[in-house]
Each structure stands twice: as C-alpha cells, then as structure tokens.
Design an enzyme around this catalytic site. Structure first.
Site, PDB file in Angstrom:
ATOM      1  N   CYS A  51       0.708  -1.323  -0.016  1.00  0.00           N
ATOM      2  CA  CYS A  51      -0.064   0.011   0.042  1.00  0.00           C
ATOM      3  C   CYS A  51       1.028   1.259  -0.100  1.00  0.00           C
ATOM      4  CB  CYS A  51      -0.949   0.057   1.105  1.00  0.00           C
ATOM      5  SG  CYS A  51      -0.063   0.081   2.708  1.00  0.00           S
ATOM      6  N   ASP A  53       2.956   2.057   2.681  1.00  0.00           N
ATOM      7  CA  ASP A  53       2.851   2.712   3.884  1.00  0.00           C
ATOM      8  C   ASP A  53       4.138   1.805   4.641  1.00  0.00           C
ATOM      9  OD1 ASP A  53       0.882   4.758   3.806  1.00  0.00           O
ATOM     10  OD2 ASP A  53      -0.654   3.141   4.231  1.00  0.00           O
ATOM     11  N   CYS A  76      -2.025   3.932   8.081  1.00  0.00           N
ATOM     12  CA  CYS A  76      -3.443   4.386   8.645  1.00  0.00           C
ATOM     13  C   CYS A  76      -3.547   4.092  10.055  1.00  0.00           C
ATOM     14  CB  CYS A  76      -4.478   3.784   7.481  1.00  0.00           C
ATOM     15  SG  CYS A  76      -4.477   1.796   7.675  1.00  0.00           S
ATOM     16  N   CYS A 120      -3.286  -4.461   6.291  1.00  0.00           N
ATOM     17  CA  CYS A 120      -2.468  -3.674   7.220  1.00  0.00           C
ATOM     18  C   CYS A 120      -2.294  -4.670   8.531  1.00  0.00           C
ATOM     19  CB  CYS A 120      -3.376  -2.612   8.022  1.00  0.00           C
ATOM     20  SG  CYS A 120      -4.282  -1.545   6.649  1.00  0.00           S
TER      21      CYS A 120
HETATM   22 FE1  FES Z   1      -1.360   1.157   4.258  1.00  0.00          FE
HETATM   23 FE2  FES Z   1      -3.235   0.585   6.165  1.00  0.00          FE
HETATM   24  S1  FES Z   1      -3.412   1.291   4.168  1.00  0.00           S
HETATM   25  S2  FES Z   1      -1.329   0.390   6.197  1.00  0.00           S
END
Ligand code: FES
Length: 138
Positions: A51, A53, A76, A120
């Site tokens: 994602c 992140d 997130c 996640c």
């Molecule tokens: Fe990337 Fe939750 S959307 S860690």
C-alpha cells in the site's frame, strides 16, 4: 508523534458510526501500546507494504524471550492498531513462538478487520517477522 492519518481514521469511524471496526481495533488505534522507537533493542526492521505505507518494529530479546517491543508506522489508523496488537502478541513470547505470529493471529486478536484493510495486519506481521530475522542474524 505525527498525525499518521489518525484524525482522518477517527473521522471515518464517526462517519461510518464505527461500522466494520471492532472495539479492539478502535481501542488499539486510539491508545496504541508499545508505540515508538525502542531504545536498547537487539532486533529491528522497517518494511514498506504494497500500500506504500511503512512500519518499523523493534524487539528487545533476552534469554530467548521478547521482553519489550516498539513500533512506528506512517500508515493508516488500522496499521496503528495492527502494530499495537502485533507487538502486544509478541511481548513475553519466546523468539520461536513470536516468529509464528502471522497475519491471521493479528486479525483474530483484533476481532477481524474490514476486508479492504486486512493488508494492514499483514504489514504488521511481516515487519515483526523481519525484526526477528534481523535479531537472529546478530
Ligand atoms: Fe497502508 Fe493501512 S492502508 S497500512
């Protein structure tokens, strides 16, 4: 601590009147355990998920047992909940036991996640595995 999208997450919860999020997810997102860099750790990893992140996890191992943990993420609110839960699950376990913690364990402990945020949990479980791997290399 930076915002990490938390306020947006809270707003989205308000919008959706918490639909799809368990009490555990909301609790760990709003009151994360083990948040922050762990000084004196002897295993660590930083991993960027698909994602985009990132999560970082630190572990402090002695006598083959994980005594303390820390995590950080720019992801997130769900990622915050997952980092909090995966570090809670790992704390107190032997290195081998903690190495077996996977995505499903995080999901189960959180009472599930909406399907679109399940990745996640994978980010958190993968980062823990990499931190354990790095500890073993030392
Ligand atoms: Fe990337 Fe939750 S959307 S860690």
């Amino acid at each position: 601590m930076e915002d990490n999208g938390l306020s947006e997450f809270v707003k989205s919860i308000e919008r959706e009147t918490r639909e799809g999020y368990s009490e555990a997810v909301i609790d760990h997102a709003l009151n994360p355990r083990n948040m922050g860099r762990l000084e004196g750790s002897n295993g660590e990893a930083k991993f960027k998920g698909p994602c985009g992140d990132t999560m970082a996890i630190w572990i402090d191992v002695s006598d083959d047992r994980i005594r303390r943990t820390g995590f950080w993420t720019d992801g997130c609110g769900t990622a915050i909940a997952c980092g909090s839960m995966v570090t809670e699950l790992a704390t107190g376990k032997t290195v081998e036991q903690a190495g077996d913690i996977g995505r499903q364990d995080v999901l189960d402990a959180l009472g599930g996640l909406p399907p679109e945020t399940e990745h996640c949990a994978l980010l958190a479980a993968t980062t823990l595995k990499l931190a354990i791997k790095e500890y073993r290399k030392r």
